[in-house]
Design a protein around this motif. Structure first.
Motif, PDB file in Angstrom:
ATOM      1  N   GLN A  24       0.825  -1.211   0.000  1.00 32.62           N
ATOM      2  CA  GLN A  24       0.000   0.000   0.000  1.00 32.62           C
ATOM      3  C   GLN A  24       0.860   1.262   0.000  1.00 32.62           C
ATOM      4  OE1 GLN A  24      -3.368  -0.125  -0.247  1.00 32.62           O
ATOM      5  NE2 GLN A  24      -3.033  -2.314  -0.475  1.00 32.62           N
ATOM      6  N   ASP A  25       2.151   1.097  -0.232  1.00 35.78           N
ATOM      7  CA  ASP A  25       3.060   2.232  -0.156  1.00 35.78           C
ATOM      8  C   ASP A  25       2.955   3.148  -1.372  1.00 35.78           C
ATOM      9  OD1 ASP A  25       4.096   1.723   2.330  1.00 35.78           O
ATOM     10  OD2 ASP A  25       5.787   0.560   1.576  1.00 35.78           O
ATOM     11  N   THR A  26       3.437   4.335  -1.193  1.00 30.94           N
ATOM     12  CA  THR A  26       3.461   5.327  -2.266  1.00 30.94           C
ATOM     13  C   THR A  26       4.732   5.140  -3.102  1.00 30.94           C
ATOM     14  OG1 THR A  26       4.683   6.938  -0.955  1.00 30.94           O
ATOM     15  CG2 THR A  26       2.257   6.991  -0.801  1.00 30.94           C
ATOM     16  N   GLU A  28       6.794   7.447  -3.644  1.00 34.08           N
ATOM     17  CA  GLU A  28       7.850   8.164  -2.927  1.00 34.08           C
ATOM     18  C   GLU A  28       8.517   7.264  -1.888  1.00 34.08           C
ATOM     19  OE1 GLU A  28       4.627   9.411  -3.174  1.00 34.08           O
ATOM     20  OE2 GLU A  28       5.140  10.732  -4.849  1.00 34.08           O
ATOM     21  N   ALA A  29       7.722   6.473  -1.180  1.00 32.05           N
ATOM     22  CA  ALA A  29       8.277   5.565  -0.179  1.00 32.05           C
ATOM     23  C   ALA A  29       9.178   4.520  -0.829  1.00 32.05           C
ATOM     24  CB  ALA A  29       7.154   4.886   0.605  1.00 32.05           C
ATOM     25  N   ILE A  30       8.763   4.015  -1.976  1.00 31.15           N
ATOM     26  CA  ILE A  30       9.556   3.006  -2.672  1.00 31.15           C
ATOM     27  C   ILE A  30      10.802   3.640  -3.280  1.00 31.15           C
ATOM     28  CG2 ILE A  30       9.556   1.411  -4.632  1.00 31.15           C
ATOM     29  CD1 ILE A  30       6.547   0.937  -3.865  1.00 31.15           C
ATOM     30  N   ASP A  33      13.647   3.924  -0.864  1.00 32.42           N
ATOM     31  CA  ASP A  33      14.205   2.661  -0.374  1.00 32.42           C
ATOM     32  C   ASP A  33      14.929   1.983  -1.536  1.00 32.42           C
ATOM     33  OD1 ASP A  33      14.670   0.042   0.454  1.00 32.42           O
ATOM     34  OD2 ASP A  33      12.745  -0.153   1.476  1.00 32.42           O
ATOM     35  N   ARG A  36      14.367  -1.844  -2.099  1.00 30.37           N
ATOM     36  CA  ARG A  36      13.033  -2.174  -2.607  1.00 30.37           C
ATOM     37  C   ARG A  36      12.858  -1.691  -4.043  1.00 30.37           C
ATOM     38  NH1 ARG A  36       7.389  -1.239   0.328  1.00 30.37           N
ATOM     39  NH2 ARG A  36       8.266   0.821   0.559  1.00 30.37           N
ATOM     40  N   VAL A  90       4.400   1.611  -9.722  1.00 26.93           N
ATOM     41  CA  VAL A  90       3.486   1.426  -8.585  1.00 26.93           C
ATOM     42  C   VAL A  90       2.040   1.383  -9.081  1.00 26.93           C
ATOM     43  CG1 VAL A  90       2.604   2.507  -6.473  1.00 26.93           C
ATOM     44  CG2 VAL A  90       5.071   2.369  -6.877  1.00 26.93           C
TER      45      VAL A  90
END
Length: 113
Positions: A24-26, A28-30, A33, A36, A90
């Motif tokens: 459920q990540d955005t 930006e979060a990926i 990282d 990931r 995504v």
């Protein structure tokens, strides 16, 4: 047929792993990282490479699976990895891969019988 099933299973497994990586990540979060992000790029590459190697007769008979889209995504990643839009990956994981996974599972089951 054995190689065909292997390729279809590789596609299904790569698509499932992509879904798990994104969760459920955005974007930006990926993007922030690096591990990931690299894993996401790798599994999209595997998905597209396997899709490209599935026999043409199977691809023609199962147009509900986005064979060309997966292959094009792979080519974009491999030949332009420094400029890959993670937001697109995504969105693809969320919007397109669930139906692809379902179709692949159905096809694998049919061919395996």
């Amino acid at each position: 047929m054995r190689r065909e099933l292997l390729l279809l299973r590789e596609m299904r497994d790569a698509a499932s792993t992509i879904r798990d990586l994104v969760g459920q990540d955005t974007a930006e979060a990926i993007e922030s990282d690096s591990v990931r992000r690299a894993a996401l790029l790798w599994h999209f590459t595997v998905l597209g490479e396997a899709a490209n190697q599935v026999p043409a007769e199977t691809r023609d008979a199962h147009r509900e699976i986005a064979w060309r889209g997966a292959t094009r995504m792979r080519n974009r990643i491999v030949h332009g990895y420094w400029d890959v839009d993670i937001e697109t990956l995504v969105a693809t994981a969320a919007d397109d891969l669930p139906a692809m996974i379902t179709a692949l599972e159905r096809l694998i089951r049919d061919l395996d019988e």
